[in-house]
Design a protein around this motif. Structure first.
Motif, PDB file in Angstrom:
ATOM      1  N   ASP A 209       5.994  79.899  83.691  1.00  0.00           N
ATOM      2  CA  ASP A 209       7.067  80.883  83.541  1.00  0.00           C
ATOM      3  C   ASP A 209       8.403  80.147  83.453  1.00  0.00           C
ATOM      4  OD1 ASP A 209       5.787  83.473  83.643  1.00  0.00           O
ATOM      5  OD2 ASP A 209       5.272  82.992  85.702  1.00  0.00           O
ATOM      6  N   ILE A 210       8.936  80.046  82.230  1.00  0.00           N
ATOM      7  CA  ILE A 210      10.240  79.398  82.073  1.00  0.00           C
ATOM      8  C   ILE A 210      11.359  80.434  81.946  1.00  0.00           C
ATOM      9  CG2 ILE A 210       9.193  77.367  81.008  1.00  0.00           C
ATOM     10  CD1 ILE A 210      10.345  78.387  78.328  1.00  0.00           C
ATOM     11  N   ILE A 211      10.977  81.723  81.912  1.00  0.00           N
ATOM     12  CA  ILE A 211      11.971  82.787  81.804  1.00  0.00           C
ATOM     13  C   ILE A 211      11.965  83.640  83.070  1.00  0.00           C
ATOM     14  CG2 ILE A 211      10.379  84.386  80.652  1.00  0.00           C
ATOM     15  CD1 ILE A 211      12.802  85.446  79.070  1.00  0.00           C
ATOM     16  N   LYS A 212      13.146  83.997  83.507  1.00  0.00           N
ATOM     17  CA  LYS A 212      13.314  84.990  84.573  1.00  0.00           C
ATOM     18  C   LYS A 212      14.148  86.106  83.969  1.00  0.00           C
ATOM     19  CE  LYS A 212      13.177  81.588  88.320  1.00  0.00           C
ATOM     20  NZ  LYS A 212      12.979  80.421  87.421  1.00  0.00           N
ATOM     21  N   TYR A 213      13.620  87.337  84.017  1.00  0.00           N
ATOM     22  CA  TYR A 213      14.345  88.408  83.348  1.00  0.00           C
ATOM     23  C   TYR A 213      14.330  89.693  84.158  1.00  0.00           C
ATOM     24  CZ  TYR A 213       9.952  90.544  81.661  1.00  0.00           C
ATOM     25  OH  TYR A 213       8.731  91.146  81.573  1.00  0.00           O
ATOM     26  N   GLU A 214      15.294  90.554  83.826  1.00  0.00           N
ATOM     27  CA  GLU A 214      15.368  91.903  84.362  1.00  0.00           C
ATOM     28  C   GLU A 214      15.436  92.881  83.194  1.00  0.00           C
ATOM     29  OE1 GLU A 214      18.591  92.299  87.058  1.00  0.00           O
ATOM     30  OE2 GLU A 214      17.736  90.896  88.543  1.00  0.00           O
ATOM     31  N   PHE A 215      14.621  93.915  83.272  1.00  0.00           N
ATOM     32  CA  PHE A 215      14.515  94.909  82.211  1.00  0.00           C
ATOM     33  C   PHE A 215      15.260  96.170  82.648  1.00  0.00           C
ATOM     34  CE2 PHE A 215      12.180  98.611  80.514  1.00  0.00           C
ATOM     35  CZ  PHE A 215      12.324  98.371  79.159  1.00  0.00           C
TER      36      PHE A 215
ATOM     37  N   ASP B 289      18.178  91.117  80.505  1.00  0.00           N
ATOM     38  CA  ASP B 289      19.035  90.056  81.031  1.00  0.00           C
ATOM     39  C   ASP B 289      18.140  88.927  81.521  1.00  0.00           C
ATOM     40  OD1 ASP B 289      21.663  91.323  80.807  1.00  0.00           O
ATOM     41  OD2 ASP B 289      20.853  92.748  82.271  1.00  0.00           O
ATOM     42  N   TYR B 290      18.407  87.704  81.074  1.00  0.00           N
ATOM     43  CA  TYR B 290      17.444  86.638  81.376  1.00  0.00           C
ATOM     44  C   TYR B 290      18.109  85.274  81.506  1.00  0.00           C
ATOM     45  CZ  TYR B 290      17.620  85.635  76.321  1.00  0.00           C
ATOM     46  OH  TYR B 290      18.020  85.328  75.042  1.00  0.00           O
ATOM     47  N   SER B 291      17.357  84.367  82.141  1.00  0.00           N
ATOM     48  CA  SER B 291      17.725  82.951  82.230  1.00  0.00           C
ATOM     49  C   SER B 291      16.511  82.127  81.840  1.00  0.00           C
ATOM     50  CB  SER B 291      18.175  82.591  83.648  1.00  0.00           C
ATOM     51  OG  SER B 291      17.122  82.782  84.579  1.00  0.00           O
ATOM     52  N   LEU B 292      16.740  80.875  81.437  1.00  0.00           N
ATOM     53  CA  LEU B 292      15.672  79.998  80.955  1.00  0.00           C
ATOM     54  C   LEU B 292      15.707  78.671  81.703  1.00  0.00           C
ATOM     55  CD1 LEU B 292      16.140  80.570  77.110  1.00  0.00           C
ATOM     56  CD2 LEU B 292      14.285  81.482  78.524  1.00  0.00           C
ATOM     57  N   ASP B 293      14.524  78.212  82.129  1.00  0.00           N
ATOM     58  CA  ASP B 293      14.412  76.897  82.760  1.00  0.00           C
ATOM     59  C   ASP B 293      14.282  75.778  81.734  1.00  0.00           C
ATOM     60  OD1 ASP B 293      14.497  78.081  85.249  1.00  0.00           O
ATOM     61  OD2 ASP B 293      12.322  78.275  85.401  1.00  0.00           O
ATOM     62  N   GLN B 294      13.863  76.138  80.504  1.00  0.00           N
ATOM     63  CA  GLN B 294      13.710  75.160  79.428  1.00  0.00           C
ATOM     64  C   GLN B 294      14.221  75.787  78.140  1.00  0.00           C
ATOM     65  OE1 GLN B 294       9.647  73.803  79.024  1.00  0.00           O
ATOM     66  NE2 GLN B 294       9.305  73.741  81.230  1.00  0.00           N
ATOM     67  N   ASN B 295      14.472  74.956  77.134  1.00  0.00           N
ATOM     68  CA  ASN B 295      14.780  75.477  75.803  1.00  0.00           C
ATOM     69  C   ASN B 295      13.618  76.341  75.329  1.00  0.00           C
ATOM     70  OD1 ASN B 295      16.969  73.818  76.090  1.00  0.00           O
ATOM     71  ND2 ASN B 295      16.327  72.334  74.540  1.00  0.00           N
ATOM     72  N   ALA B 296      13.919  77.453  74.645  1.00  0.00           N
ATOM     73  CA  ALA B 296      12.834  78.374  74.295  1.00  0.00           C
ATOM     74  C   ALA B 296      13.109  79.094  72.989  1.00  0.00           C
ATOM     75  CB  ALA B 296      12.632  79.397  75.407  1.00  0.00           C
ATOM     76  N   ASN B 297      12.025  79.371  72.256  1.00  0.00           N
ATOM     77  CA  ASN B 297      12.035  80.309  71.146  1.00  0.00           C
ATOM     78  C   ASN B 297      11.579  81.666  71.684  1.00  0.00           C
ATOM     79  OD1 ASN B 297      12.712  78.549  68.868  1.00  0.00           O
ATOM     80  ND2 ASN B 297      10.762  77.564  69.333  1.00  0.00           N
TER      81      ASN B 297
END
Length: 351
Positions: free
Chosen positions: A269-275, A285-293
């Protein structure tokens, strides 16, 4: 917040992580390969069985590099050179056969070759085969070898390597060579004189890592006997370091490594998001631990697409993706989110 990973992708990633098999395409020696091994202090082989952890993080290296090279010789023989010894192999159908060897003092040709490996080879497989050969010592004595070779894939698990990294998908292959040796002057009869027999027992361990053609770690322990009385024992250990690996261009294993990285990324899980949903919009609304497509789709149960958004973002925080749903027909919808191959879903209703 609800996250549903598509089960087929999870099953694929799980199967891939467990699918370590020694195969001809990925592990058979090849002409043209030339790489170095680092000699280290001899170490015990550790446990056999499943889910073994081998800690090699504290091995002390010596100032000794061993160069190993493979090339085609005469009669379609695959030749391996290493430390002034030349070993001859034949790749026949699904088997790797040792046909003989030469060094400064000894030449040996096996009339019954050693079966070193059969492909594919997995944990729990074993081979036991007799071998025999005849050669010469210093071109003055007739040399006869014979015995049994036993090859067992006796363990699988994880290595903690010399750099402290954990490496999974490892199979250990244990090869035991039970060898009897007799030497006679050229003028002597070829009848074996039991009183002049010598013996050798070798235990060789090789740790094969998924995605690498040659064993990453090896140990060899050879005990010598004179008429069954112990004389000496030689023990050596090596590892195949990153510099050595870089010397071998290996498209088959590069493909395996890329597949494993993809499967690993799909399980992280490299994304943390709220729906969030209002009457007129949905927001991620989200944050990323790594570069992502990231690809996000809105569709209904009939597979009709009502919204699409794709982006590539660097690792960071404060990102947002928004969809207008004010004009959607009443009904049930799914927001499908693909982040570097890992899938998330959010169900919502329009009233």
């Amino acid at each position: 917040m609800k996250k549903l990973l598509i089960s087929a992708i999870a099953m694929f990633a799980c199967d891939l992580s467990q699918a370590q098999t020694i195969s001809s395409a990925a592990n058979a020696p090849r002409s043209g390969d030339n790489y170095q091994l680092k000699q280290v202090q001899f170490f015990p082989p550790g446990d056999e069985g499943e889910n073994v952890v081998w800690d090699f993080s504290n091995l002390d290296p010596y100032d000794t590099d061993i160069n190993r090279e493979f090339f085609w010789g005469q009669d379609s023989m695959l030749i391996r050179t290493e430390q002034e010894q030349l070993t001859k192999y034949v790749l026949k159908e699904d088997s790797l056969l040792c046909m003989g060897y030469e060094n400064r003092l000894t030449s040996m040709s096996f009339s019954k070759p050693m079966v070193m490996m059969t492909y594919p080879y997995s944990y729990g497989n074993s081979i036991s085969n007799p071998y025999e050969g005849i050669g010469d010592y210093c071109k003055r004595l007739i040399l006869k070898n014979g015995g049994t070779l036993i090859v067992e894939a006796d363990a699988k698990g994880t290595i903690i390597n010399h750099e402290g990294d954990s490496i999974r998908n490892v199979i250990r292959v244990h090869t035991t060579r039970l060898n009897s040796v007799s030497m006679h002057a050229l003028s002597d009869t070829l009848l074996v004189d039991d009183s002049r027999m010598k013996q050798e027992i070798e235990d060789h361990y090789a740790w094969y890592v998924r995605g690498y053609r040659y064993p990453m770690y090896e140990t060899s322990s050879i005990s010598f006997y004179d008429n069954m009385q112990p004389v000496s024992c030689i023990q050596k250990a090596y590892y195949y370091d990153n510099e050595g690996i870089a010397l071998v261009k290996d498209e088959a294993n590069e493909k395996i490594q890329k597949e494993d990285i993809l499967a690993q990324n799909m399980n992280v899980d490299i994304i943390k998001y709220e729906f969030h949903k209002t009457a007129s919009s949905i927001t991620l609304d989200y944050s990323l631990d790594q570069n992502a497509n990231i690809l996000a789709l809105i569709c209904n149960s009939r597979g009709i697409l009502f919204g699409r958004n794709s982006t590539r973002q660097a690792a960071g925080t404060g990102y947002q993706m928004k969809f207008d749903i004010a004009h959607l027909p009443k009904g049930e919808y799914i927001l499908y989110i693909n982040v570097n191959g890992k899938i998330y879903n959010e169900k919502f209703f329009v009233k």
